[in-house]
Design a protein around this motif. Structure first.
Motif, PDB file in Angstrom:
ATOM      1  N   MET A  85       0.816  -1.214   0.000  1.00 60.49           N
ATOM      2  CA  MET A  85       0.000   0.000   0.000  1.00 60.49           C
ATOM      3  C   MET A  85       0.847   1.259   0.000  1.00 60.49           C
ATOM      4  SD  MET A  85      -2.812   1.672   0.071  1.00 60.49           S
ATOM      5  CE  MET A  85      -4.141   0.548   0.442  1.00 60.49           C
ATOM      6  N   TRP A  86       1.871   1.310   0.870  1.00 58.32           N
ATOM      7  CA  TRP A  86       2.578   2.567   1.095  1.00 58.32           C
ATOM      8  C   TRP A  86       3.902   2.693   0.348  1.00 58.32           C
ATOM      9  CZ3 TRP A  86      -0.528   5.933   3.057  1.00 58.32           C
ATOM     10  CH2 TRP A  86      -1.566   5.511   3.919  1.00 58.32           C
ATOM     11  N   VAL A  87       4.493   1.587  -0.079  1.00 57.33           N
ATOM     12  CA  VAL A  87       5.822   1.633  -0.700  1.00 57.33           C
ATOM     13  C   VAL A  87       5.782   1.270  -2.184  1.00 57.33           C
ATOM     14  CG1 VAL A  87       8.165   0.681  -0.642  1.00 57.33           C
ATOM     15  CG2 VAL A  87       6.950   1.166   1.510  1.00 57.33           C
ATOM     16  N   ARG A  88       5.050   0.225  -2.535  1.00 59.99           N
ATOM     17  CA  ARG A  88       5.113  -0.278  -3.907  1.00 59.99           C
ATOM     18  C   ARG A  88       4.228   0.486  -4.885  1.00 59.99           C
ATOM     19  NH1 ARG A  88       4.583  -6.568  -1.988  1.00 59.99           N
ATOM     20  NH2 ARG A  88       6.577  -6.685  -0.873  1.00 59.99           N
ATOM     21  N   HIS A  89       3.152   1.049  -4.394  1.00 58.64           N
ATOM     22  CA  HIS A  89       2.242   1.758  -5.288  1.00 58.64           C
ATOM     23  C   HIS A  89       2.592   3.241  -5.356  1.00 58.64           C
ATOM     24  CE1 HIS A  89      -0.419  -1.463  -6.381  1.00 58.64           C
ATOM     25  NE2 HIS A  89      -0.650  -1.771  -5.113  1.00 58.64           N
ATOM     26  N   SER A  90       2.131   3.879  -6.436  1.00 57.61           N
ATOM     27  CA  SER A  90       2.372   5.308  -6.630  1.00 57.61           C
ATOM     28  C   SER A  90       1.310   6.121  -5.893  1.00 57.61           C
ATOM     29  CB  SER A  90       2.330   5.653  -8.114  1.00 57.61           C
ATOM     30  OG  SER A  90       1.004   5.495  -8.607  1.00 57.61           O
ATOM     31  N   PRO A  91       1.611   7.383  -5.551  1.00 55.84           N
ATOM     32  CA  PRO A  91       0.598   8.225  -4.905  1.00 55.84           C
ATOM     33  C   PRO A  91      -0.702   8.357  -5.690  1.00 55.84           C
ATOM     34  CG  PRO A  91       2.766   9.188  -4.595  1.00 55.84           C
ATOM     35  CD  PRO A  91       2.945   8.028  -5.536  1.00 55.84           C
ATOM     36  N   TRP A  93      -2.146   6.129  -7.562  1.00 57.49           N
ATOM     37  CA  TRP A  93      -2.886   4.880  -7.309  1.00 57.49           C
ATOM     38  C   TRP A  93      -3.453   4.893  -5.896  1.00 57.49           C
ATOM     39  CZ3 TRP A  93      -3.106   1.056  -3.769  1.00 57.49           C
ATOM     40  CH2 TRP A  93      -3.783  -0.116  -4.105  1.00 57.49           C
ATOM     41  N   MET A  94      -2.651   5.310  -4.937  1.00 59.17           N
ATOM     42  CA  MET A  94      -3.094   5.354  -3.549  1.00 59.17           C
ATOM     43  C   MET A  94      -4.279   6.302  -3.370  1.00 59.17           C
ATOM     44  SD  MET A  94       0.764   5.512  -2.006  1.00 59.17           S
ATOM     45  CE  MET A  94       0.300   5.938  -0.340  1.00 59.17           C
ATOM     46  N   ALA A  95      -4.214   7.446  -4.036  1.00 63.30           N
ATOM     47  CA  ALA A  95      -5.310   8.415  -3.930  1.00 63.30           C
ATOM     48  C   ALA A  95      -6.590   7.838  -4.515  1.00 63.30           C
ATOM     49  CB  ALA A  95      -4.931   9.711  -4.638  1.00 63.30           C
ATOM     50  N   ALA A  98      -8.156   5.267  -2.208  1.00 58.71           N
ATOM     51  CA  ALA A  98      -8.862   5.891  -1.094  1.00 58.71           C
ATOM     52  C   ALA A  98     -10.196   6.470  -1.549  1.00 58.71           C
ATOM     53  CB  ALA A  98      -7.999   6.985  -0.456  1.00 58.71           C
ATOM     54  N   LEU A  99     -10.208   7.155  -2.683  1.00 54.50           N
ATOM     55  CA  LEU A  99     -11.435   7.760  -3.182  1.00 54.50           C
ATOM     56  C   LEU A  99     -12.493   6.703  -3.499  1.00 54.50           C
ATOM     57  CD1 LEU A  99      -9.888  10.490  -5.508  1.00 54.50           C
ATOM     58  CD2 LEU A  99     -11.052  10.872  -3.325  1.00 54.50           C
ATOM     59  N   ASP A 100     -12.072   5.595  -4.084  1.00 49.79           N
ATOM     60  CA  ASP A 100     -13.013   4.517  -4.379  1.00 49.79           C
ATOM     61  C   ASP A 100     -13.585   3.921  -3.091  1.00 49.79           C
ATOM     62  OD1 ASP A 100     -12.548   4.878  -7.070  1.00 49.79           O
ATOM     63  OD2 ASP A 100     -11.148   3.188  -7.241  1.00 49.79           O
ATOM     64  N   ASP A 101     -12.745   3.819  -2.077  1.00 50.43           N
ATOM     65  CA  ASP A 101     -13.166   3.217  -0.816  1.00 50.43           C
ATOM     66  C   ASP A 101     -14.103   4.131  -0.032  1.00 50.43           C
ATOM     67  OD1 ASP A 101     -12.972   0.882   0.782  1.00 50.43           O
ATOM     68  OD2 ASP A 101     -11.644   1.908   2.173  1.00 50.43           O
ATOM     69  N   PHE A 102     -13.975   5.437  -0.210  1.00 51.76           N
ATOM     70  CA  PHE A 102     -14.817   6.371   0.532  1.00 51.76           C
ATOM     71  C   PHE A 102     -16.302   6.117   0.280  1.00 51.76           C
ATOM     72  CE2 PHE A 102     -11.241   9.690   0.670  1.00 51.76           C
ATOM     73  CZ  PHE A 102     -10.947   9.386   1.991  1.00 51.76           C
ATOM     74  N   SER A 103     -16.673   5.768  -0.950  1.00 56.57           N
ATOM     75  CA  SER A 103     -18.087   5.588  -1.260  1.00 56.57           C
ATOM     76  C   SER A 103     -18.679   4.418  -0.488  1.00 56.57           C
ATOM     77  CB  SER A 103     -18.285   5.399  -2.766  1.00 56.57           C
ATOM     78  OG  SER A 103     -17.605   4.245  -3.223  1.00 56.57           O
ATOM     79  N   VAL A 104     -17.896   3.364  -0.302  1.00 53.72           N
ATOM     80  CA  VAL A 104     -18.358   2.217   0.487  1.00 53.72           C
ATOM     81  C   VAL A 104     -18.498   2.614   1.948  1.00 53.72           C
ATOM     82  CG1 VAL A 104     -17.778  -0.117   1.254  1.00 53.72           C
ATOM     83  CG2 VAL A 104     -17.309   0.582  -1.113  1.00 53.72           C
ATOM     84  N   ASP A 185      -2.137  12.456   0.053  1.00 51.64           N
ATOM     85  CA  ASP A 185      -3.033  13.393   0.729  1.00 51.64           C
ATOM     86  C   ASP A 185      -3.161  14.706  -0.042  1.00 51.64           C
ATOM     87  OD1 ASP A 185      -3.381  11.477   2.631  1.00 51.64           O
ATOM     88  OD2 ASP A 185      -2.212  12.472   4.188  1.00 51.64           O
ATOM     89  N   ARG A 186      -2.076  15.127  -0.705  1.00 53.45           N
ATOM     90  CA  ARG A 186      -2.138  16.347  -1.509  1.00 53.45           C
ATOM     91  C   ARG A 186      -3.077  16.152  -2.697  1.00 53.45           C
ATOM     92  NH1 ARG A 186       2.847  16.848  -2.096  1.00 53.45           N
ATOM     93  NH2 ARG A 186       3.242  18.378  -0.471  1.00 53.45           N
ATOM     94  N   LEU A 187      -3.008  14.989  -3.316  1.00 63.44           N
ATOM     95  CA  LEU A 187      -3.884  14.693  -4.450  1.00 63.44           C
ATOM     96  C   LEU A 187      -5.344  14.610  -4.011  1.00 63.44           C
ATOM     97  CD1 LEU A 187      -1.719  11.978  -6.228  1.00 63.44           C
ATOM     98  CD2 LEU A 187      -2.137  14.308  -7.033  1.00 63.44           C
ATOM     99  N   ILE A 188      -5.585  14.006  -2.856  1.00 64.00           N
ATOM    100  CA  ILE A 188      -6.949  13.911  -2.352  1.00 64.00           C
ATOM    101  C   ILE A 188      -7.486  15.289  -1.991  1.00 64.00           C
ATOM    102  CG2 ILE A 188      -8.323  13.040  -0.416  1.00 64.00           C
ATOM    103  CD1 ILE A 188      -6.665  10.491  -0.508  1.00 64.00           C
TER     104      ILE A 188
END
Length: 233
Positions: A85-91, A93-95, A98-104, A185-188
């Motif tokens: 989650m925190w090292v292998r993926h790009s920001p 992708w991470m953003a 998170a955005l997809d998960d917020f709706s759930v 967090d900046r992207l979000i």
């Protein structure tokens, strides 16, 4: 008597709201480290409203539902591996994750609010309360405000807040993970600001020039028509 109704959040009419709590709520959304929880706490004391802290419920009361959902969709019960989650993926992708998960997770927050009844509007705050999710529930965009830190204030929070200044997960490269987190967090934050403007929801940019009480006053002024309503008797 049990009433069966839909729980979709595409519009106010389609949202099950048995006590009218959701329709009467006030919402503080926004980005990390903008002071949303502090402002909500101040307003709760000033006006006698009840503050709903999304982050607290999401980190605790919603966890069993999160585990159950992972089992239902065939994801690992323990959740994403911190290294991945925190090292292998790009920001970016991470953003998006998170955005997809917020709706759930938003549905679970609505469930919490449905169970509450209050004479004054509930004040719901949290970064998962996204404008695209909340706007369809509003009779007026004045019922929501979005708080976003300026870049300078974000850097100050990253220096001064222990929970912001480091990644609290065991990973192979904590510094890289923290950089990814900050950029995520900046992207979000950019996404929530753009979404708010699409829905004509006010954006309050927090730059550190005002203390918490002064920022709370600005938010109170925005919600004035609702906060000064006499409680139902």
């Amino acid at each position: 008597m049990t009433t069966t109704s839909t729980t979709r959040t595409t519009s106010a009419e389609a949202t099950w709201d048995p006590f009218g709590t959701i329709a009467n709520a006030l919402w503080i959304g926004g980005a990390q480290w903008a002071g949303k929880s502090t402002v909500a706490r101040i307003l709760a004391h000033r006006f006698g409203v009840t503050a709903y802290h999304y982050d607290y419920h999401d980190a605790r009361g919603h966890n069993d539902r999160r585990v159950a959902r992972r089992a239902e969709v065939g994801e690992p019960i323990a959740g994403p591996d911190p290294e991945e989650m925190w090292v292998r993926h790009s920001p970016p992708w991470m953003a998006q994750y998170a955005l997809d998960d917020f709706s759930v997770r938003f549905e679970w927050a609505l469930d919490d609010l449905r169970a509450l009844v209050a004479g004054r509007p509930m004040l719901a705050e949290g970064w998962g309360l996204r404008p695209d999710l909340v706007a369809p529930l509003l009779d007026s965009p004045r019922r929501m405000i979005v708080m976003v830190p300026t870049e300078e204030f974000r850097q100050r929070q990253l220096r001064d807040l222990p929970r912001a200044s480091a990644l609290h997960h065991q990973v192979s490269d904590p510094e890289h993970g923290q950089r990814n987190r900050v950029e995520r967090d900046r992207l979000i934050a950019a996404d929530v600001e753009a979404a708010a403007r699409r829905h004509d929801i006010r954006v309050l940019r927090v730059d550190g020039s005002r203390d918490a009480d002064q920022v709370a006053t600005l938010v109170a002024d925005h919600f004035a028509a609702y906060l000064t309503t006499t409680p139902a008797g």
